[in-house]
Design an enzyme around this catalytic site. Structure first.
Site, PDB file in Angstrom:
ATOM      1  N   CYS A  59     -26.830   1.712 -13.276  1.00  0.00           N
ATOM      2  CA  CYS A  59     -26.009   2.917 -13.358  1.00  0.00           C
ATOM      3  C   CYS A  59     -26.823   4.133 -13.792  1.00  0.00           C
ATOM      4  CB  CYS A  59     -24.862   2.681 -14.334  1.00  0.00           C
ATOM      5  SG  CYS A  59     -23.709   4.052 -14.418  1.00  0.00           S
ATOM      6  N   GLU A 106       0.820  -1.210   0.000  1.00  0.00           N
ATOM      7  CA  GLU A 106       0.000   0.000   0.000  1.00  0.00           C
ATOM      8  C   GLU A 106       0.855   1.262   0.000  1.00  0.00           C
ATOM      9  OE1 GLU A 106      -3.128   0.715  -0.469  1.00  0.00           O
ATOM     10  OE2 GLU A 106      -3.715  -1.370  -0.716  1.00  0.00           O
ATOM     11  N   CYS A 116     -19.994  -3.540 -19.032  1.00  0.00           N
ATOM     12  CA  CYS A 116     -20.025  -3.286 -17.585  1.00  0.00           C
ATOM     13  C   CYS A 116     -21.153  -4.056 -16.901  1.00  0.00           C
ATOM     14  CB  CYS A 116     -20.197  -1.795 -17.334  1.00  0.00           C
ATOM     15  SG  CYS A 116     -20.424  -1.400 -15.587  1.00  0.00           S
ATOM     16  N   CYS A 122     -14.510   1.082 -15.353  1.00  0.00           N
ATOM     17  CA  CYS A 122     -15.126   2.402 -15.189  1.00  0.00           C
ATOM     18  C   CYS A 122     -14.015   3.453 -15.193  1.00  0.00           C
ATOM     19  CB  CYS A 122     -15.924   2.447 -13.895  1.00  0.00           C
ATOM     20  SG  CYS A 122     -17.124   3.781 -13.833  1.00  0.00           S
ATOM     21  N   CYS A 135     -18.630   0.823 -20.888  1.00  0.00           N
ATOM     22  CA  CYS A 135     -20.018   0.661 -20.446  1.00  0.00           C
ATOM     23  C   CYS A 135     -20.688  -0.559 -21.082  1.00  0.00           C
ATOM     24  CB  CYS A 135     -20.816   1.923 -20.749  1.00  0.00           C
ATOM     25  SG  CYS A 135     -20.225   3.366 -19.846  1.00  0.00           S
TER      26      CYS A 135
END
Ligand SMILES: [Zn+2]
Length: 474
Positions: A237, A65, A231, A221, A228
């Site tokens: 959405c 991280e 998706c 996205c 899309c």
């Protein structure tokens, strides 16, 4: 920081921007299914999934991280592998010198991250007996440079804590799926995103779910040209529904209507939201050419307001100039400035207005007022105002009798030396500079025999004529 998180205020938020209980289940499942089929295999993910020792998992995810904070995944992988080979546990890292750490870090940039990792490792070994903190809040409390995002990511991925994460990718996914068009940088918008993330996170697989959200945002996205068509969330959405052509919109609406499952019948119950909703994209901000990319929305930089005024340098025979002092309160309080006349933008009567005000407010003789010399336009940017000063000059043989409007505290004739040492704004210093540049230019033109072309000289003639004809008295 988690401590400072305030509960969302009483702002009105339409249900459009929230997930129903049924939607939570569906969206969660769709994202996990997508993740299982599409996720990238990464070394820290493998450790998080296979390492039985909790502390070792947390250490590895923590290192990943921190490396990922300012560096792309593709670059981080080889560094991570090298790092873990050299220091497989937090104890190994704590024993290293900072110099060794920096050597391994070399090339990743932002070296303070390496220092914080080393510092954190020493802390975990010395203060916590080598046992990593075991939830989000204690991660934030004990490890340097760990905030709400990193703390939640490590806690969920390495320790199985059921906390959501919000990063830039997650923000984008939520903004589009839930039609959140409020400024993404606002604290209230951020808090709503965290609420959604914590609501949606899968308690059995929180790490996978959070990584699914982030990776989905990074690869499907995407900021530009999102996929899309493939998706899995498109039927949920709001932005997809809003941006489709009529046919597409109709088919999505039909799709909702046809749903037999009561749980999904209200997935997007109504594309319109409450008029007073704080999270909606305002109608006037919708750009149809952007489609789903209308979301997320950042506040536009405050459009700089354009303002214009005429600034008149009234100059006496020996070069002294009239300055007036601004009011005691308000913008540029108490500063000295040249007589100024606010101009209405785009007003074709501007010139006439300047003439009239010079006569009426400053008692400049009318012929002088109308035959003023234009010097230059001076642009000055105040915090959010782009101010144009149309600078004029009037040469006066007789300084007496001039007045100034009552909004000024007073007036004073100053030499240039006095002007420079008095309290004046940067803008007014620019104005004087423009006058000096024009005078210098004029002088050079005189030298080159271009005297008759110089407006300054021409006007001076007019002024002398005026005073010969009708000297001002008072
Ligand atoms: Zn709304």
């Amino acid at each position: 920081m988690v401590k400072n998180v305030k509960k969302a205020s009483a702002a009105v938020i339409g249900s459009l921007h929230q997930f129903t209980e049924d939607e939570v289940v569906t969206v969660r499942q769709k994202l996990l299914t997508w993740y299982d089929a599409n996720h990238r295999v990464l070394p820290w993910r493998t450790i998080a999934a296979t390492e039985p020792d909790r502390s070792k998992r947390a250490y590895a995810v923590w290192v990943s991280e921190i490396m990922l904070q300012q560096t792309q995944v593709s670059t981080v992988v080889s560094y991570f592998v090298k790092w873990m080979a050299k220091w497989p546990t937090v104890e190994d890292l704590a024993r290293a010198t900072l110099e060794e750490v920096n050597q391994v870090w070399a090339g990743l940039g932002y070296y303070s991250r390496a220092r914080r990792l080393h510092e954190g490792a020493v802390k975990v070994v010395k203060e916590l007996d080598g046992e990593f903190p075991d939830d989000r809040d204690s991660l934030i409390q004990h490890l340097p440079g760990i905030g709400r995002y990193s703390g939640s990511a490590i806690a969920s991925i390495a320790l199985g804590c059921g906390v959501g994460v919000v990063d830039g990718n997650v923000n984008r996914v939520f903004a589009r799926v839930r039609g959140i068009g409020a400024d993404i940088t606002l604290q209230s918008t951020t808090e709503h995103m965290w609420t959604l993330a914590n609501q949606l996170v899968d308690s059995d697989r929180p790490g996978d779910f959070n990584q699914a959200m982030m990776e989905f945002g990074a690869t499907v996205c995407t900021p530009k040209n999102p996929s899309c068509n493939s998706c899995p969330l498109s039927v949920h959405c709001v932005s997809h529904h809003r941006s489709g052509d009529q046919q597409e919109r109709a088919s999505i609406t039909n799709h909702f209507k046809k749903r037999k499952m009561p749980s999904e019948s209200s997935a997007v119950p109504d594309i319109e939201c409450l008029p007073e909703c704080a999270l909606c994209l305002r109608k006037e901000d919708w750009d149809s050419s952007l489609g789903v990319q209308n979301y997320p929305r950042k506040a536009q930089k405050t459009q700089s307001r354009q303002k214009a005024s005429a600034v008149v340098v009234l100059q006496g025979n020996s070069g002294e100039m009239l300055l007036v002092q601004r009011p005691k309160k308000g913008l540029l309080a108490n500063l000295w400035e040249f007589p100024s006349i606010a101009l209405t933008d785009g007003d074709s009567h501007q010139e006439k207005e300047v003439t009239e005000q010079l006569i009426n407010q400053f008692a400049v003789p009318s012929s002088l007022s109308s035959s003023r010399i234009f010097v230059a336009d001076v642009i000055h940017i105040f915090s959010h105002i782009r101010q144009t000063y149309k600078v004029y000059k009037i040469l006066l043989d007789d300084q007496k009798g001039l007045t100034w409007p009552s909004r000024y505290q007073g007036g004073q004739w100053m030499t240039r030396k006095e002007f420079v040492t008095s309290a004046t704004s940067t803008a007014m210093k620019k104005v004087l500079k423009a006058v000096e540049v024009s005078e210098e230019k004029n002088k050079n033109e005189k030298k080159m025999g271009l005297v008759e072309k110089s407006p300054d000289t021409k006007k001076q003639k007019t002024i002398s004529q005026f005073f010969t004809a009708a000297p001002k008295k008072k």
